[in-house]
Design an enzyme around this catalytic site. Structure first.
Site, PDB file in Angstrom:
ATOM      1  CE  LYS A 102       7.575   0.619 -16.076  1.00  0.00           C
ATOM      2  NZ  LYS A 102       8.475   0.950 -15.053  1.00  0.00           N
ATOM      3  CB  SER A 114       5.025   2.796 -17.316  1.00  0.00           C
ATOM      4  OG  SER A 114       5.605   4.071 -17.436  1.00  0.00           O
ATOM      5  CE  LYS A 145      13.874  -1.449  -1.332  1.00  0.00           C
ATOM      6  NZ  LYS A 145      14.696  -0.539  -0.910  1.00  0.00           N
ATOM      7  CB  ALA A 146      12.002  -4.327  -7.593  1.00  0.00           C
ATOM      8  CG  HIS A 180       8.652   2.470 -20.716  1.00  0.00           C
ATOM      9  ND1 HIS A 180       8.960   2.982 -19.461  1.00  0.00           N
ATOM     10  CD2 HIS A 180       7.710   3.293 -21.227  1.00  0.00           C
ATOM     11  CE1 HIS A 180       8.229   4.057 -19.241  1.00  0.00           C
ATOM     12  NE2 HIS A 180       7.458   4.257 -20.292  1.00  0.00           N
ATOM     13  CG  ASN A 181      11.629   2.188 -16.689  1.00  0.00           C
ATOM     14  OD1 ASN A 181      10.524   2.151 -17.216  1.00  0.00           O
ATOM     15  ND2 ASN A 181      11.782   2.154 -15.388  1.00  0.00           N
ATOM     16  CE  LYS A 219      13.533   5.030  -6.845  1.00  0.00           C
ATOM     17  NZ  LYS A 219      12.086   4.973  -6.598  1.00  0.00           N
ATOM     18  CG  LEU A 263      -1.943  -1.189   1.179  1.00  0.00           C
ATOM     19  CD1 LEU A 263      -2.891  -1.130   2.368  1.00  0.00           C
ATOM     20  CD2 LEU A 263      -2.746  -1.196  -0.130  1.00  0.00           C
ATOM     21  CG  MET A 283       3.732   2.713  -7.995  1.00  0.00           C
ATOM     22  SD  MET A 283       3.162   3.770  -9.331  1.00  0.00           S
ATOM     23  CE  MET A 283       2.957   2.604 -10.662  1.00  0.00           C
ATOM     24  N   GLY A 284       0.524   1.010  -5.290  1.00  0.00           N
ATOM     25  CA  GLY A 284      -0.487   0.038  -4.880  1.00  0.00           C
ATOM     26  C   GLY A 284      -1.819   0.694  -4.561  1.00  0.00           C
ATOM     27  CD  GLU A 296      10.971   7.140 -17.592  1.00  0.00           C
ATOM     28  OE1 GLU A 296      10.092   6.267 -17.770  1.00  0.00           O
ATOM     29  OE2 GLU A 296      11.363   7.470 -16.457  1.00  0.00           O
TER      30      GLU A 296
HETATM   31  P1  NBP Z   1       8.001   1.250  -2.869  1.00  0.00           P
HETATM   32  O1  NBP Z   1       8.899   0.787  -3.949  1.00  0.00           O
HETATM   33  O2  NBP Z   1       8.419   2.389  -2.024  1.00  0.00           O
HETATM   34  O3  NBP Z   1       7.677  -0.016  -1.913  1.00  0.00           O
HETATM   35  C1  NBP Z   1       6.869   0.136  -0.808  1.00  0.00           C
HETATM   36  C2  NBP Z   1       6.145  -1.135  -0.501  1.00  0.00           C
HETATM   37  O4  NBP Z   1       7.069  -2.225  -0.401  1.00  0.00           O
HETATM   38  C3  NBP Z   1       5.437  -1.042   0.834  1.00  0.00           C
HETATM   39  O5  NBP Z   1       4.228  -1.753   0.749  1.00  0.00           O
HETATM   40  C4  NBP Z   1       6.428  -1.745   1.762  1.00  0.00           C
HETATM   41  O6  NBP Z   1       5.829  -2.283   2.925  1.00  0.00           O
HETATM   42  C5  NBP Z   1       6.911  -2.845   0.873  1.00  0.00           C
HETATM   43  N1  NBP Z   1       8.172  -3.444   1.335  1.00  0.00           N
HETATM   44  C6  NBP Z   1       9.393  -2.928   1.484  1.00  0.00           C
HETATM   45 BR1  NBP Z   1       9.833  -1.176   1.188  1.00  0.00          BR
HETATM   46  N2  NBP Z   1      10.298  -3.796   1.931  1.00  0.00           N
HETATM   47  C7  NBP Z   1       9.617  -4.934   2.067  1.00  0.00           C
HETATM   48  C8  NBP Z   1       9.998  -6.215   2.484  1.00  0.00           C
HETATM   49  N3  NBP Z   1      11.243  -6.496   2.820  1.00  0.00           N
HETATM   50  N4  NBP Z   1       9.040  -7.184   2.498  1.00  0.00           N
HETATM   51  C9  NBP Z   1       7.797  -6.907   2.146  1.00  0.00           C
HETATM   52  N5  NBP Z   1       7.370  -5.694   1.740  1.00  0.00           N
HETATM   53  C10 NBP Z   1       8.276  -4.717   1.699  1.00  0.00           C
HETATM   54  O7  NBP Z   1       6.529   1.564  -3.448  1.00  0.00           O
HETATM   55  P2  NBP Z   1       6.048   2.202  -4.810  1.00  0.00           P
HETATM   56  O8  NBP Z   1       6.781   3.468  -5.138  1.00  0.00           O
HETATM   57  O9  NBP Z   1       4.562   2.231  -4.726  1.00  0.00           O
HETATM   58  O10 NBP Z   1       6.472   1.130  -5.902  1.00  0.00           O
HETATM   59  C11 NBP Z   1       6.019  -0.217  -5.886  1.00  0.00           C
HETATM   60  C12 NBP Z   1       6.686  -0.945  -7.040  1.00  0.00           C
HETATM   61  O11 NBP Z   1       6.289  -0.332  -8.273  1.00  0.00           O
HETATM   62  C13 NBP Z   1       8.216  -0.889  -7.019  1.00  0.00           C
HETATM   63  O12 NBP Z   1       8.748  -2.065  -7.548  1.00  0.00           O
HETATM   64  C14 NBP Z   1       8.529   0.262  -7.949  1.00  0.00           C
HETATM   65  O13 NBP Z   1       9.812   0.144  -8.522  1.00  0.00           O
HETATM   66  C15 NBP Z   1       7.433   0.114  -8.984  1.00  0.00           C
HETATM   67  N6  NBP Z   1       7.078   1.349  -9.686  1.00  0.00           N
HETATM   68  C16 NBP Z   1       7.035   2.535  -9.038  1.00  0.00           C
HETATM   69  C17 NBP Z   1       6.691   3.693  -9.728  1.00  0.00           C
HETATM   70  C18 NBP Z   1       6.613   5.019  -9.032  1.00  0.00           C
HETATM   71  O14 NBP Z   1       6.422   6.031  -9.742  1.00  0.00           O
HETATM   72  N7  NBP Z   1       6.729   5.089  -7.716  1.00  0.00           N
HETATM   73  C19 NBP Z   1       6.366   3.617 -11.090  1.00  0.00           C
HETATM   74  C20 NBP Z   1       6.385   2.376 -11.713  1.00  0.00           C
HETATM   75  C21 NBP Z   1       6.741   1.248 -11.005  1.00  0.00           C
HETATM   76  P3  NBP Z   1       5.816  -1.454   4.307  1.00  0.00           P
HETATM   77  O15 NBP Z   1       4.723  -0.475   4.164  1.00  0.00           O
HETATM   78  O16 NBP Z   1       5.561  -2.486   5.319  1.00  0.00           O
HETATM   79  O17 NBP Z   1       7.173  -0.802   4.435  1.00  0.00           O
END
Ligand code: NBP
Length: 484
Positions: free
Chosen positions: A186, A131, A78-79, A189-190, A262, A12, A15-16, A193
């Site tokens: 993807k 994306s 997180k990836a 794409h990045n 990143k 959550l 993105m989620g 970008e």
């Molecule tokens: P983040 O990449 O900041 O990840 C946050 C989420 O990962 C939270 O739910 C967090 O849980 C969980 N998490 C982490 Br941090 N460490 C963990 C672990 N060890 N075990 C389980 N859960 C863990 O969030 P985001 O920016 O929404 O991106 C989510 C994904 O989408 C990533 O892979 C990102 O690269 C990709 N993405 C992001 C964007 C963007 O613009 N932000 C765009 C496209 C793709 P917690 O709340 O308990 O810490």
């Protein structure tokens, strides 16, 4: 109680949360879960308040209980390790035929490995690129799914309904291919970008330092560019960024000139080296970020190293138009290189990528969305097996038209000492690609001279290798390690 959830989403963060709200708006019941469970209630009581299609789960068991079968569970975490950890946590709760989807920016070899692993357990797996950032996730992202082909019918309707739409109403989401194909597309794409952003930054530096244009003048130039062939999200936000002020001062002028990254651009560069495809523009874009990050070293060097004392003397307005055309031509080269890379990856990993569909998925919802991608889609519609975008009649027509401007821009940048690595590498690639003969004959001679690596001859069939005793001192034995 009858399970109601169509899909669960774990993670959550930005993105989620936005994907959940997007799915709920499209009539799907989504079960929300997060590692830090308190965030579930925070979300339900804040952003998701009043949405009866968003259900909260406070444990994996509860989440699984709330889902209709076959269960669909999407990770937006997180990836890297968190994805593997969640997969292991989920496994004991799932049954054959259930589906795990990873929507994060995972590296494609991880997705290949995870698909094999979960299919081996009778489960289905999708690794999908998403994306468009926060805005895209909420109102329509570009979605690039790959993995277990049998999983696609399970999520096709959900994904295509929440995805962005092209101006013709087509969803910016289609099945990309087996295992890591979605995450590969993807990643590319990045990388593209990175290239687009670098080209815009070089145009900016030439206008600012070469032509001495003000932020207002540059804002107006980008506004005009956005009305034509360069119409795109990145040109549009650049236009707005250049006009943005805080307390009467331009925000962009206050930002430190060190770029972050990143890793997806680097992954694209590494993959291009692995596959032997010259994706030079994305490579330069990654290196330009690395050089920018060496701020202290650059500041010290700027006090010692000198450049030319050459000022621009031509007609400013005409040169701005030259820059626009140089940007367009370089952009064509960058996309041509990106599609060359995907073509080779498709061969290497046996993915059967559909390039027209890829262009369509990028047409809306994502950071590189542009009118230009519509032209790429049309090129692949005209000729699905098009070998290189540069050979398409529309694109080589544009390059022919832009070429004089492109060369003037590269020449002026060199003369003025303004760095233009992406403009320059694009032109060098173009000149190399269109060369029937390159100087690699001399290179092969050098390799054979010092290492007996052998060479092929223009007067003999391909596949026959020759060695010359260049000095009269060496023997006639060729290197056995030669790898043609
Ligand atoms: P983040 O990449 O900041 O990840 C946050 C989420 O990962 C939270 O739910 C967090 O849980 C969980 N998490 C982490 Br941090 N460490 C963990 C672990 N060890 N075990 C389980 N859960 C863990 O969030 P985001 O920016 O929404 O991106 C989510 C994904 O989408 C990533 O892979 C990102 O690269 C990709 N993405 C992001 C964007 C963007 O613009 N932000 C765009 C496209 C793709 P917690 O709340 O308990 O810490």
């Amino acid at each position: 109680m009858e399970p109601k959830g169509d899909i669960a989403l774990i993670g959550l963060a930005v993105m989620g949360q936005n994907l959940i709200l997007n799915m709920a708006d499209h009539g799907y019941t989504v079960v929300a879960f997060n590692r830090t469970v308190s965030k579930v209630d925070e979300f339900l009581n804040d952003q998701a308040k009043g949405h009866d299609k968003v259900l909260g789960a406070h444990s994996i068991e509860e989440m699984v209980r709330l889902l209709k079968k076959p269960r669909k569970i999407m990770l937006m975490v997180k990836a890297g390790k968190p994805v593997d950890e969640f997969i292991e946590t989920l496994l004991p709760h799932l049954e054959p035929g259930d589906l795990i989807i990873d929507g994060g920016n995972s590296h494609f070899p991880d997705t290949i490995r995870r698909t094999k692993y979960l299919e081996g357990k009778g489960l289905l797996y999708i690794g999908t690129g998403v994306s468009g950032g926060e805005e895209g996730a909420r109102h329509g992202p570009s979605i690039m799914p790959g993995g277990s082909a049998k999983a696609w019918p399970l999520v096709k309707d959900i994904f295509q309904s929440i995805a962005a739409k092209t101006p013709d109403g087509e969803p910016c989401c289609d099945w990309v291919g087996d295992d890591g194909a979605g995450h590969y597309v993807k990643m590319t794409h990045n990388g593209i970008e990175y290239g687009d952003m670098q080209l815009i930054c070089e145009a900016y530096q030439l206008m600012k330092e070469g032509l001495g244009m003000s932020n207002q003048e540059m804002h107006e130039a980008f506004a005009e560019w956005n009305e034509g062939e360069l119409d795109s999200y990145l040109i549009e936000i650049t236009r707005d960024i250049l006009a943005h002020q805080e307390n009467g001062e331009y925000t962009v002028d206050k930002i430190l000139d060190t770029a972050g990254q990143k890793g997806t651009g680097k992954w694209t560069g590494v993959s291009s080296l692995d596959l032997g495809i010259p994706v030079t523009l994305i490579g330069e874009a990654v290196y330009a970020r690395c050089l920018s990050a060496m701020k202290d070293e650059r500041v010290a060097a700027s006090k010692i190293l000198t450049g030319p004392d050459c000022k621009f003397t031509g007609e400013k307005k005409a040169f701005v138009e030259d820059i626009r055309q140089a940007l367009l031509a370089s952009k064509i080269v960058s996309y041509a290189q990106g599609f060359m890379l995907m073509r080779e990856a498709s061969k290497e990993y046996k993915w059967k990528l559909n390039y027209g569909a890829v262009a369509m998925m990028w047409r809306g919802g994502c950071i590189i969305r542009s009118a230009f991608l519509g032209k790429i889609k049309a090129a692949f519609d005209r000729k699905p097996d098009l070998r290189n975008l540069l050979l398409d009649e529309y694109f080589h027509g544009v390059i022919d038209r832009c070429q004089p401007s492109w060369r003037r821009v590269v020449r002026s940048a060199v003369e003025m000492g303004v760095p233009g690595p992406a403009f320059t590498t694009a032109l060098a690639f173009y000149d190399g690609y269109r060369s029937e003969r390159l100087p690699a004959n001399l290179l092969q001679a050098q390799r054979d001279y010092f290492g007996a690596h052998t060479y092929e001859r223009i007067d003999k069939p391909r596949g026959q290798y020759f060695h010359t005793n260049w000095t009269g001192r060496g023997g006639t034995v060729a290197s056995g390690t030669y790898n043609a």
